[in-house]
Design an enzyme around this catalytic site. Sequence first.
Site, short mmCIF file in Angstrom:
data_model
loop_
_atom_site.label_atom_id
_atom_site.label_comp_id
_atom_site.label_asym_id
_atom_site.label_seq_id
_atom_site.Cartn_x
_atom_site.Cartn_y
_atom_site.Cartn_z
CB CYS A 58 -0.92 -0.17 1.27
SG CYS A 58 -0.13 0.16 2.87
CG HIS A 112 -4.23 -0.51 3.73
ND1 HIS A 112 -3.52 -1.10 3.18
CD2 HIS A 112 -5.51 0.12 3.20
CE1 HIS A 112 -4.02 -1.15 2.21
NE2 HIS A 112 -5.24 -0.68 2.39
CG HIS A 128 -6.70 0.18 -0.99
ND1 HIS A 128 -6.92 -0.89 -0.22
CD2 HIS A 128 -7.42 0.39 -1.38
CE1 HIS A 128 -7.93 -1.14 -0.59
NE2 HIS A 128 -8.15 -1.08 -1.67
#
Length: 157
Positions: A58, A112, A128
């Site tokens: 990510c 994340h 992402h």
Amino acid sequence: MKYVLPLLAFLFLVTSCKSTSSASKNNAALADKIVRHAVQHLGAPYKPAGKTSSGFDCSGLVYSTFGAFDINLPRTSYEQATAGKSLGKNTAQAEKGDLIFFKTNRSSRINHVGIVTEADKNEVKFIHSSTTKGVIISSTKESYYEKSFTQLTRILE
């Protein structure tokens, strides 16, 4: 003579607003380019520590996408969360090109990150790299991301 000062103040305000507007337009154009660049990688596989089209994690997707426009960001999602201006959890302020952060899998810290592709006051869509599906576009309306959403950050000011 008594009208000179108010006239100068008015001219200052008008020119100040114009330069801000111009900067906003430049940032919006750059945000569009950043999102288009990221979208070119849709479907790329997930790869731990990856930052190329052969595989991304990510933060690698964010790092390489912004890097393509000479915007240097830290390499990890945790460190990327400290860059730019924090918008907190205020999705009404989210704009294309902002970063969106999550604490997933019961993590106590951010782990994340994604790039906002579109936003309104009720939903934020973001690109992402998912560990299971690779580079995809997701939404804060999805329960997994709704529950783990932590903050938004503006990089383009």
